[in-house]
Design a protein around this motif. Structure first.
Motif, PDB file in Angstrom:
ATOM      1  N   LEU A 212       0.845  -1.202   0.000  1.00 53.27           N
ATOM      2  CA  LEU A 212       0.000   0.000   0.000  1.00 53.27           C
ATOM      3  C   LEU A 212       0.874   1.243   0.000  1.00 53.27           C
ATOM      4  O   LEU A 212       0.553   2.251  -0.658  1.00 53.27           O
ATOM      5  N   ALA A 213       1.979   1.180   0.736  1.00 50.85           N
ATOM      6  CA  ALA A 213       2.902   2.317   0.718  1.00 50.85           C
ATOM      7  C   ALA A 213       3.548   2.458  -0.659  1.00 50.85           C
ATOM      8  O   ALA A 213       3.642   3.562  -1.211  1.00 50.85           O
ATOM      9  N   ALA A 214       3.964   1.331  -1.214  1.00 53.90           N
ATOM     10  CA  ALA A 214       4.631   1.375  -2.525  1.00 53.90           C
ATOM     11  C   ALA A 214       3.699   1.906  -3.611  1.00 53.90           C
ATOM     12  O   ALA A 214       4.142   2.544  -4.566  1.00 53.90           O
ATOM     13  N   MET A 215       2.406   1.630  -3.439  1.00 52.98           N
ATOM     14  CA  MET A 215       1.453   2.088  -4.456  1.00 52.98           C
ATOM     15  C   MET A 215       1.384   3.605  -4.538  1.00 52.98           C
ATOM     16  O   MET A 215       0.969   4.153  -5.560  1.00 52.98           O
ATOM     17  N   ARG A 216       1.757   4.269  -3.464  1.00 50.28           N
ATOM     18  CA  ARG A 216       1.777   5.725  -3.541  1.00 50.28           C
ATOM     19  C   ARG A 216       2.869   6.175  -4.514  1.00 50.28           C
ATOM     20  O   ARG A 216       2.712   7.145  -5.245  1.00 50.28           O
ATOM     21  N   ALA A 217       3.962   5.413  -4.534  1.00 51.73           N
ATOM     22  CA  ALA A 217       5.029   5.733  -5.484  1.00 51.73           C
ATOM     23  C   ALA A 217       4.684   5.220  -6.885  1.00 51.73           C
ATOM     24  O   ALA A 217       5.032   5.839  -7.884  1.00 51.73           O
ATOM     25  N   ASP A 218       3.989   4.107  -6.952  1.00 47.70           N
ATOM     26  CA  ASP A 218       3.706   3.506  -8.260  1.00 47.70           C
ATOM     27  C   ASP A 218       2.288   2.939  -8.282  1.00 47.70           C
ATOM     28  O   ASP A 218       2.069   1.769  -7.953  1.00 47.70           O
ATOM     29  N   PRO A 219       1.326   3.756  -8.670  1.00 42.47           N
ATOM     30  CA  PRO A 219      -0.072   3.298  -8.684  1.00 42.47           C
ATOM     31  C   PRO A 219      -0.275   2.083  -9.589  1.00 42.47           C
ATOM     32  O   PRO A 219      -1.274   1.371  -9.454  1.00 42.47           O
ATOM     33  N   GLY A 220       0.672   1.825 -10.438  1.00 47.85           N
ATOM     34  CA  GLY A 220       0.555   0.673 -11.327  1.00 47.85           C
ATOM     35  C   GLY A 220       0.638  -0.655 -10.607  1.00 47.85           C
ATOM     36  O   GLY A 220       0.461  -1.716 -11.221  1.00 47.85           O
ATOM     37  N   LEU A 221       0.901  -0.615  -9.308  1.00 48.54           N
ATOM     38  CA  LEU A 221       0.953  -1.861  -8.549  1.00 48.54           C
ATOM     39  C   LEU A 221      -0.431  -2.310  -8.072  1.00 48.54           C
ATOM     40  O   LEU A 221      -0.580  -3.378  -7.469  1.00 48.54           O
ATOM     41  N   ALA A 222      -1.438  -1.465  -8.356  1.00 50.22           N
ATOM     42  CA  ALA A 222      -2.792  -1.750  -7.871  1.00 50.22           C
ATOM     43  C   ALA A 222      -3.252  -3.179  -8.169  1.00 50.22           C
ATOM     44  O   ALA A 222      -3.901  -3.814  -7.322  1.00 50.22           O
ATOM     45  N   PRO A 223      -2.962  -3.726  -9.332  1.00 51.97           N
ATOM     46  CA  PRO A 223      -3.445  -5.098  -9.579  1.00 51.97           C
ATOM     47  C   PRO A 223      -2.939  -6.104  -8.554  1.00 51.97           C
ATOM     48  O   PRO A 223      -3.664  -7.038  -8.194  1.00 51.97           O
ATOM     49  N   ILE A 224      -1.704  -5.939  -8.093  1.00 55.75           N
ATOM     50  CA  ILE A 224      -1.242  -6.867  -7.055  1.00 55.75           C
ATOM     51  C   ILE A 224      -2.077  -6.705  -5.800  1.00 55.75           C
ATOM     52  O   ILE A 224      -2.416  -7.665  -5.122  1.00 55.75           O
ATOM     53  N   ASP A 225      -2.392  -5.452  -5.504  1.00 58.38           N
ATOM     54  CA  ASP A 225      -3.186  -5.233  -4.304  1.00 58.38           C
ATOM     55  C   ASP A 225      -4.531  -5.934  -4.403  1.00 58.38           C
ATOM     56  O   ASP A 225      -5.063  -6.396  -3.399  1.00 58.38           O
ATOM     57  N   GLN A 226      -5.062  -5.994  -5.593  1.00 56.13           N
ATOM     58  CA  GLN A 226      -6.339  -6.713  -5.728  1.00 56.13           C
ATOM     59  C   GLN A 226      -6.154  -8.199  -5.416  1.00 56.13           C
ATOM     60  O   GLN A 226      -7.044  -8.826  -4.832  1.00 56.13           O
ATOM     61  N   ASP A 227      -5.015  -8.753  -5.794  1.00 54.62           N
ATOM     62  CA  ASP A 227      -4.759 -10.149  -5.442  1.00 54.62           C
ATOM     63  C   ASP A 227      -4.664 -10.326  -3.925  1.00 54.62           C
ATOM     64  O   ASP A 227      -5.259 -11.229  -3.350  1.00 54.62           O
ATOM     65  N   PHE A 228      -3.900  -9.438  -3.325  1.00 55.75           N
ATOM     66  CA  PHE A 228      -3.814  -9.487  -1.864  1.00 55.75           C
ATOM     67  C   PHE A 228      -5.208  -9.362  -1.236  1.00 55.75           C
ATOM     68  O   PHE A 228      -5.584 -10.138  -0.359  1.00 55.75           O
ATOM     69  N   ALA A 229      -5.932  -8.353  -1.670  1.00 58.48           N
ATOM     70  CA  ALA A 229      -7.242  -8.093  -1.073  1.00 58.48           C
ATOM     71  C   ALA A 229      -8.146  -9.307  -1.228  1.00 58.48           C
ATOM     72  O   ALA A 229      -8.868  -9.706  -0.305  1.00 58.48           O
ATOM     73  N   HIS A 230      -8.088  -9.898  -2.394  1.00 57.71           N
ATOM     74  CA  HIS A 230      -8.940 -11.047  -2.678  1.00 57.71           C
ATOM     75  C   HIS A 230      -8.606 -12.213  -1.754  1.00 57.71           C
ATOM     76  O   HIS A 230      -9.486 -12.817  -1.129  1.00 57.71           O
ATOM     77  N   LEU A 231      -7.327 -12.506  -1.635  1.00 62.14           N
ATOM     78  CA  LEU A 231      -6.914 -13.626  -0.800  1.00 62.14           C
ATOM     79  C   LEU A 231      -7.139 -13.355   0.680  1.00 62.14           C
ATOM     80  O   LEU A 231      -7.624 -14.210   1.420  1.00 62.14           O
ATOM     81  N   LEU A 232      -6.767 -12.167   1.113  1.00 62.26           N
ATOM     82  CA  LEU A 232      -6.907 -11.869   2.544  1.00 62.26           C
ATOM     83  C   LEU A 232      -8.371 -11.880   2.962  1.00 62.26           C
ATOM     84  O   LEU A 232      -8.714 -12.340   4.052  1.00 62.26           O
ATOM     85  N   ALA A 233      -9.243 -11.376   2.076  1.00 64.55           N
ATOM     86  CA  ALA A 233     -10.667 -11.402   2.412  1.00 64.55           C
ATOM     87  C   ALA A 233     -11.141 -12.839   2.566  1.00 64.55           C
ATOM     88  O   ALA A 233     -11.977 -13.154   3.425  1.00 64.55           O
ATOM     89  N   SER A 234     -10.603 -13.732   1.761  1.00 62.14           N
ATOM     90  CA  SER A 234     -11.008 -15.126   1.835  1.00 62.14           C
ATOM     91  C   SER A 234     -10.439 -15.788   3.102  1.00 62.14           C
ATOM     92  O   SER A 234     -11.136 -16.491   3.826  1.00 62.14           O
TER      93      SER A 234
END
Lengths: 504, 504, 504, 504
Positions: A212-234
């Motif tokens: 989440l911190a890195a995404m501030r530097a590179d918003p292009g990392l958002a897709p990885i965050d969706q993977d994290f979010a998806h797995l962590l929610a599960s």
């Protein structure tokens, strides 16, 4: 006295190397070679080969597992780990060489190996090595790591095209399943495999915090965050959580985390904490997840009072009630999410409702369930208003009213009127209430019941809310209606005081 | 003596109705209406409204949670549940009416509501209702339920087309993420929401067991199975499992499950079980998952012996070793997967390696880790062979060799030769070894070490394997090489006895 | 397969010797010498000297301590004991020689050493040796051991005379204290020191059981029994006991003890036991003492019923009540003292009252607390009566009434009348009620509430009580009055049915 | 906010009265009457009668029992106590009147009743009342209470005379037993009965602490102290103690007691404590007794170091050792007895030896077990010496040597010489070593191994020992010899440094 090893740097270095060999593995010699050569398969093989030599990993894993009693659940006490580690013959030089490779290399290579063709059990060790190397990275290296994760472990475009074509021709459930399989980024498998390592779940949560911190530097990392979010929610599905009451008999190792994580009304130390756990008139409940052990994911602090409180001071500082007339009110006065890496995984609503149920069962005399909540956006919102009442109030509040009881009395009607507007009418993006705490409780089906001013004279509360606080009321038999009206129509349920103030 | 309620049928009926109201909810009146009307939204609303009235569900959830001490972790003992259930006013008639609707209707409606726009906490109750209604279905109704799950909670084709087009135009990671979102069948979300209910995880595992049965009638249900498999593999990630040693101090409630689930060498009762848990020379380890509580997912039984055993009888029936010379061999003589619904989620390899590690740490004198395994496919394979040695052996084995020591001696070389062929050369689909147990252990990196005949004279072992058993050897420092050689080249690692027998 | 050590007798013998050395100590070489020489002091010294060499006893002690989890509380798992035992250099021959001395010698010498001038911590090992040697004695040797205990560890007559003279001159509290010190037999100190050994408390309880048996052969041992009784009553003070509910989640190691100890209504196996632990309508509570670990000292079995039961059969065999109308009656249908060695230490009254309190708290619907008790002395008493009604009844009961419903109806009034006489009027020594169960419950303040016939058709109940049972009623607010009236005046509180039957 | 009851004094008073009624019982109305009347028997009866009305005491007892989880072991959570307390009808006025009687009266009457003829179970409640009344007494009242305990619950002189005469005539074991029975002061029975109350054991320990204080005012109370000492030694028999390691996962409720009880090297707060529990290089073990729950009776703090430490500062303040070369030395640097009321009941020797055994098992690399101990009597002893070396040293030590490294070097030989004399030769009453810490460790079989100066520059250590500390060495295989030589001949085992210094 010499403290252990203090005067023996060379021995220590050796000792450290030996220990790290356990933690990282001679495998890294192979990693180093891999990066230089173009024979990834050979590297994989070497890696695999030595991993098992070095790592009866399960012993370690469980040994470190968070039993409160300092022992592994399987009966291997922590203290035995050292002695029972199987001897490793040779390979010293190779290991030291491997350890000399940069952590960023080691992390990336381990991820590649992890996705390769190795035995399931061997993956446990490789996953641990990947996470251990990751833990050494600095912010820039993490950015690079995330980018390689995004780019190296994505999807196979050709496979997508083919699966889509097949589905397009015969769009049945089986074709969807095939398409789903190829569209899921390989990263999700990678994350699941990283999770094989001991203690990995918490490390992955912290990795997401880094992301989440890195995404501030590179918003292009958002897709990885969706993977994290998806797995962590599960993984952090509410069905896997357990709620525990925490009192003064809880392990100190948990209690110190409460002191650290409490951010709504900070604690100054163990004395403050003890007060908030007092048996007679306080409660503290937290959600835990089996895979993150003693880490409280979210916790709520409750005061048991006579009547609805209108200021936070007494709750934090009044001495414990003795021989109480049974309390009739439970006050949720602080709710804290502990792990930033679990952003977007919602616990709070489950926790509040379960705590209400448990308290009702334990203390049938409780009739009212209410919060005493901050209004963190009030001052900023007020500063942005341009109408007369608001600007007048702003000016008045700039004065020294806290030390002037007369001023407080005089100002209160104005504060109430403007604050009621803020709570009931001010909107943020998407038509949601402007105040974030209001959004949470109203979204849970609570009502904005009563404004209290001044209710919190701490510096931060004066700065963000001019000392204003609010009670949100949870009425079990109206929660669902209010939830729906709020979601559907944006209706903000509220008590008579706010209705009156708004008119006023 | 009257047993409780025995002579009071009318009261009991009322009591039952009252209890079911708790479990199912007045919501079902609304469900019934929904099915008749064309206003799903209204139905949802009604459902939601009453759910909360009826269900302080969390108390129940945790209360039922599997603490060994018969108490909820939150301090609400099971026994108090009745008394503290909040009173429900009215609605009796409506409830009874709802309960009269068929379970199949209730299950389907609850799933629909669950996917609708209700509060998170309310979903807990609805999920419980869905699972509770599902539990009442018979096989045909389950088939219908699975079909509706497949057809009603799939994907939105239009959304897929659009997301694909967007990706096709700009195939970056963000576009993949968008595509992934719409390709994931809604069923996965449904399963995650069903998992909110107390005890749901185990119920979902059993639901999948039903599904596997239903797929025999309707192979078109396979896509749902992929959803189950996907989720269960994620939830039952090895990182979430804990290994426990089970001994005679374990709760009887767990121990009786071992008796039930043991299928390799059945136990006749508690006496047999106690022998297998004897402190001096036996061990039993199992994996557990926090969400399935006391349910052992897989367990392995171990004998500690002097030397490698060549028959199962003594292991099952010999008295406990007293004052032993320390054992030098750990024999894995029975491995059982408990839950059919977890098919395809692999635990066995993790368990064996962790047990090896734990035993090495506890008992450093152990030098050899070996199985004593059945050869379940031998007799069937032999029956299908047409070459001379095999047909001769088949004929000889049809005789009464078990009661003829001379025949055993005479036959042994032939048995060994043919059995070695079976283990080392016979292949099933895809080139894998024909024997399923061989596939498992060889795939884990073990070696086919020694054939033993006759080793198991039980009726079933004579029928499936003519009394043959085999030791697979786990050598920690060769596991990974063997695993890789097996995966890559199909190489079956084996001991000198098998090599000799094959030549012979 | 070879079971461990099976074919290696010589090794086993060595192994056994080595192990016994740990358990008994090289000290016994000294013991042997002592017995031959006339230098007890030297023997003591030798004994002392080696004890510590051999025995880091605490590890053993706690390791064996009865944690349910098979681990020592201090973190040393049982399995590690062997490996971590400190090496013993030399002394093999001497040890073997010591071990060859008779156990009776070793037991006596160890007691002498224990009373000598050795360090406190060393006493732990010597106490263990004494108990270990004692455990090898047969009945005759135990008799001799008890006699030597009586004669060797008594009082110093001269000291008594002097202390008495001093007290006689100045009979103040200080003089009493001095006198008390010299009058207390040294045996009490010996017993306290024996109790230092791991697990000693339970062994001392069993030693007293042996003593009670030995007293039948030699009533002159009674004074030792008074020492045991005095100490055990102090150690097993109710303040040190804890009550636990036992259900199906209890460790099998405890549950099998219940099967063994239940003697009122025997259980045939685990199925019977499971029925008696059923959550819906049964309870089982036991007292435990920290020093005797998992040993249930006394336990009571409770059935939760609708109404007061009049026969034992349904309680033992009826299936578990489902969805019950809340039970209104708690029936104490079996109370068992487990350890004969605790004779005279009373637990039952504490247990019953605590169970009543716990059940009232858990299940407020319970209104009646009652037993369903045997009348074990009825048949014998009846056989000794000479009056007409009794002899007539005796004759009638000799017939085959159990299979003749008409006979039962006809006989019942007679049975009731005579049985009421037995319960209310028959007296044993000291004017106490003749029936032992009646003595217990009436002494606790219960009332003889209702006779039930036929209520138990088991062979033993027919033999001892002609199938008669009785309900004793515990009414909390009358217990103390009844207790006092019973103690002071011998008044037997009773219900209307008995009053009526007596008149009848 | 109103804290519970804050503004409702009258209600609180009522509430308090109601609660005290529970705690003390309407029984006290009877007590009051008893004191005024001359019908003690009637009073007893009244007392008895009401006790049971008021007190289902067992629920309370266990509920309050010190389970760490805030729940009673029997499943009745603390929070339910209030609600489930059986209703008391009437008696309000009578109760209030009873409560108005002075606590000293209530305490004395309750003791009398306790020794009277009431049911066992009723005694639980009366014992609680006695202890509860005692807790209200001030120092003078306690003095009176102890005197009445001494005088009212002593012996029957006539019975003693008769039993003595019988014994004198026929001095056999049975006659001794009879004599013993009448010589034992009734107080011992009283104390055992007081111990029936929940939590009584700890209260009795504290009562003895009061008694030790009272004895300073009235030495004539000594006989009661002998009763206490006799009983407590029996109850706190080492066989009943359990040793637990305490680390940072221990309950805060225990940890705060360590902070409170540590008196050798005080802790400033939780930070200090956490350092002393650090996993890598510290250990803390304590003895607990089941009846005093979470109260650590004695605890020892251990540092794991490389080599033998010669100063306390680094042990208390050095940061936790990371990645240590395995420690070879275990340093016992602080041993604390917690409860003054257990004076004379020895634990320390057992604890040290058990800790040594546990540490050896856990960390085989440990070779040396040593203390770093204060020399608390050195300065006072030195001040009393008149010889030249001592007076010179005294003068030198009066200077500012701590800030003068040269002075330290110069002074050290003198300090060593004189200190060696103090340790090895200085004697107190009875020929025991003058230094109390030396007495303890030498009596345990340790050797005075090495003097360290300066080793502790804290103000208190400078004042009592001029900064001197000493290592006592525990060598397992020499402990018993040293113990015996010390006991028999007063031989003080010592290391070469002290031998040298003494000569010097």
């Amino acid at each position: 006295m010499r403290t252990p090893g203090a005067k023996r740097p060379s021995t220590m270095a050796f000792s450290k190397a030996r220990r790290m060999r356990c933690a990282v593995g001679r495998v890294m010699a192979a990693c180093a070679r891999k990066v230089q050569s173009s024979h990834p398969k050979g590297a994989e093989k070497s890696m695999r080969r030595v991993v098992i030599y070095n790592r009866p990993e399960s012993v370690y894993i469980e040994s470190r597992g968070g039993s409160h009693h300092g022992q592994a659940e399987t009966g291997v006490p922590v203290g035995f780990r050292r002695g029972h580690h199987p001897a490793q013959a040779g390979g010293e030089a190779e290991t030291l060489q491997a350890l000399a490779r940069p952590a960023s290399e080691r992390a990336r290579v381990a991820c590649t190996v992890l996705m390769g063709r190795i035995g399931d059990a061997a993956r446990v060790a490789v996953a641990e090595q990947a996470l251990s190397a990751y833990a050494e990275l600095d912010a820039d290296q993490r950015l690079a790591f995330f980018r390689s994760m995004r780019d190296d472990h994505g999807v196979d475009p050709q496979a997508i095209r083919e699966a889509y074509a097949a589905w397009d021709k015969a769009p049945d459930a089986a074709a969807v399943a095939d398409l789903f399989r190829v569209v899921e980024p390989a990263r999700q498998t990678l994350l699941r495999r990283l999770n094989l390592a001991p203690g990995a779940t918490l490390q992955l949560v912290r990795m997401r915090q880094d992301l989440l911190a890195a995404m501030r530097a590179d918003p292009g990392l958002a897709p990885i965050d969706q993977d994290f979010a998806h797995l962590l929610a599960s993984w952090f599905n509410r069905g896997f959580l357990t709620m525990r009451r925490i009192d003064w008999n809880a392990p100190a190792a948990i209690l110190e985390k409460l002191i650290e994580y409490e951010s709504v009304h900070r604690m100054e130390g163990w004395g403050d904490l003890k007060r908030r756990l007092a048996e007679n008139d306080r409660r503290l409940y937290a959600f835990f997840h089996p895979a993150t052990g003693d880490e409280p994911l979210i916790f709520v602090e409750v005061a048991l009072t006579q009547g609805m409180p209108d200021a936070i001071g007494p709750i934090l500082t009044a001495p414990e009630a003795k021989l109480p007339e049974p309390a009739d009110t439970a006050v949720f006065y602080s709710i804290n999410n502990s792990l930033a890496g679990l952003k977007g995984v919602s616990f709070g609503n489950f926790l509040i409702k379960q705590v209400v149920a448990v308290l009702k069962a334990e203390l049938p005399e409780l009739k009212t369930f209410v919060t005493l909540s901050p209004v963190p956006g009030f001052a900023a919102w007020l500063a942005a208003q341009t109408d007369a009442p608001a600007t007048e109030l702003r000016t008045a509040l700039a004065g020294d009213w806290p030390s002037n009881p007369g001023a407080v009395v005089a100002l209160r009607p104005q504060v109430m009127a403007v604050a009621a507007r803020y709570i009931l009418q001010a909107r943020a993006r998407g038509g949601q209430p402007a105040d974030p705490v209001a959004r949470f409780h109203l979204g849970n089906g609570a009502a904005a019941h009563r404004l209290n001013w001044p209710a919190d004279l701490s510096a931060s509360a004066q700065k963000t809310a001019h000392g204003l606080m609010i009670n949100y009321l949870y009425e079990l038999d109206r929660i669902e209606d209010r939830h729906e009206a709020f979601i559907r129509d944006g209706t903000v349920a509220h008590g008579p005081q706010l209705a009156e103030a708004l008119k006023g």
